[in-house]
Design a protein around this motif. Structure first.
Motif, mmCIF file in Angstrom:
data_model
loop_
_atom_site.group_PDB
_atom_site.id
_atom_site.type_symbol
_atom_site.label_atom_id
_atom_site.label_comp_id
_atom_site.label_asym_id
_atom_site.label_seq_id
_atom_site.Cartn_x
_atom_site.Cartn_y
_atom_site.Cartn_z
ATOM 1 N N SER A 1 -10.237 111.853 103.664
ATOM 2 C CA SER A 1 -9.852 112.657 102.506
ATOM 3 C C SER A 1 -8.920 111.894 101.587
ATOM 4 O O SER A 1 -9.069 111.904 100.366
ATOM 5 C CB SER A 1 -9.185 113.957 102.972
ATOM 6 O OG SER A 1 -8.808 114.760 101.872
ATOM 7 N N ARG B 1 -8.605 108.639 101.374
ATOM 8 C CA ARG B 1 -9.323 107.528 100.771
ATOM 9 C C ARG B 1 -10.231 107.999 99.635
ATOM 10 O O ARG B 1 -10.371 107.331 98.617
ATOM 11 C CB ARG B 1 -10.142 106.808 101.852
ATOM 12 C CG ARG B 1 -10.850 105.545 101.326
ATOM 13 C CD ARG B 1 -11.409 104.706 102.472
ATOM 14 N NE ARG B 1 -12.286 105.461 103.343
ATOM 15 C CZ ARG B 1 -11.983 105.819 104.608
ATOM 16 N NH1 ARG B 1 -10.822 105.467 105.143
ATOM 17 N NH2 ARG B 1 -12.844 106.509 105.344
ATOM 18 N N ARG B 2 -10.813 109.152 99.786
ATOM 19 C CA ARG B 2 -11.752 109.656 98.784
ATOM 20 C C ARG B 2 -11.047 110.236 97.561
ATOM 21 O O ARG B 2 -11.445 109.979 96.422
ATOM 22 C CB ARG B 2 -12.651 110.723 99.411
ATOM 23 C CG ARG B 2 -13.638 111.347 98.421
ATOM 24 C CD ARG B 2 -14.491 112.408 99.103
ATOM 25 N NE ARG B 2 -15.392 113.049 98.161
ATOM 26 C CZ ARG B 2 -16.183 114.070 98.461
ATOM 27 N NH1 ARG B 2 -16.194 114.550 99.706
ATOM 28 N NH2 ARG B 2 -16.969 114.604 97.541
#
Length: 265
Positions: free
Chosen positions: A175, A177-178
């Motif tokens: 999450s 990283r995104r």
């Protein structure tokens, strides 16, 4: 010796003697009809310009402030820098609004109005914090639009503090990283803005573990699993109804608003 004057000759002489003066009278009348109104317009315009810009009666003599809560009227007056003594008509109201927004970010809406003949009114609406971001013993106030508008040393009552509990493993890492930290903070702000007012007053902390794992920590050790920021209005309605129906519960789950749950432990 001249003969008798005929009727035609007498008529011709009358036309010659009466024609030119009549034309002159008509010309003078037209002249007056054109020049006098034009002169009146010029005089009226000059008088209006003097009244608005040169007279001492239509100048700024006092400035009033209304609508402040945290800010003081003195702070607003200093930031507005209204030119007292200037002609009312020349006051740049847009410029005053821009200065207030730039110098006092706490201001959400400002309306600068002329109060003829000698006053300027500053009508202020301040931003309302829905979330606090703590750092170094201070707190940054964030409104429902995600605007970070002020830093205070003491947390205002009834405003939850943000806690980012992002682990470095599993879904939390994916999450982060995104979406990134800033996006997760915006999601938290959206949740904070959707919390029912009665619940927000009891909310101490808004905890973010990942994009779809946001929870509330209420007073008395109660918790609310909110899930993601999506469907905030439905979750708020469901939470209000659930807390009334299960008033003795300590844990509430509205992450799926169509299938809420509560428990006493």
């Amino acid at each position: 010796m001249a003969g008798p004057t005929t009727t035609a000759e007498r008529g011709e002489r009358q036309r010659e003697s009466s024609g030119p003066p009549l034309l002159r009278r008509l010309r003078n009348r037209r002249f007056r009809m054109i020049v006098i109104p034009a002169l009146a317009v010029v005089l009226l315009g000059s008088g209006s310009v003097w009244l608005l810009y040169g007279s001492p009666w239509l100048r700024v003599r006092h400035v009033s402030v209304s609508g402040t809560a945290v800010l003081t009227p003195e702070q607003v007056l200093e930031a507005a820098d209204v030119p007292v003594g200037a002609p009312m008509i020349s006051v740049d109201t847009d410029g005053i609004e821009a200065r207030l927004r730039r110098r006092l970010p706490r201001i959400d809406v400002v309306d600068v109005v002329r109060s003829w003949p000698r006053g300027i009114g500053l009508k202020i609406t301040e931003r309302t914090p829905v979330l606090l971001i703590g750092k170094g013993g201070n707190f940054t106030e964030v409104d429902k639009e995600g605007v970070r508008f002020a830093t205070v040393s003491q947390a205002p009552k009834g405003v939850p503090a943000l806690e980012l509990s992002l682990s470095r493993s599993g879904s939390a890492t994916a999450s982060l990283r995104r979406f990134g930290t800033d996006r997760l903070v915006r999601e938290a702000v959206q949740v904070a803005g959707a919390i029912p007012a009665a619940v927000r007053r009891d909310t101490a902390t808004l905890k973010v573990r990942s994009y779809d794992d946001i929870s509330l920590e209420l007073s008395g050790g109660r918790t609310v699993e909110w899930g993601s920021a999506e469907n905030g209005a439905a979750k708020a309605r469901t939470l209000s109804a659930l807390m009334k129906a299960a008033s003795g519960a300590r844990h509430f789950d509205v992450s799926v608003p169509t299938a809420p749950a509560s428990s006493a432990s």
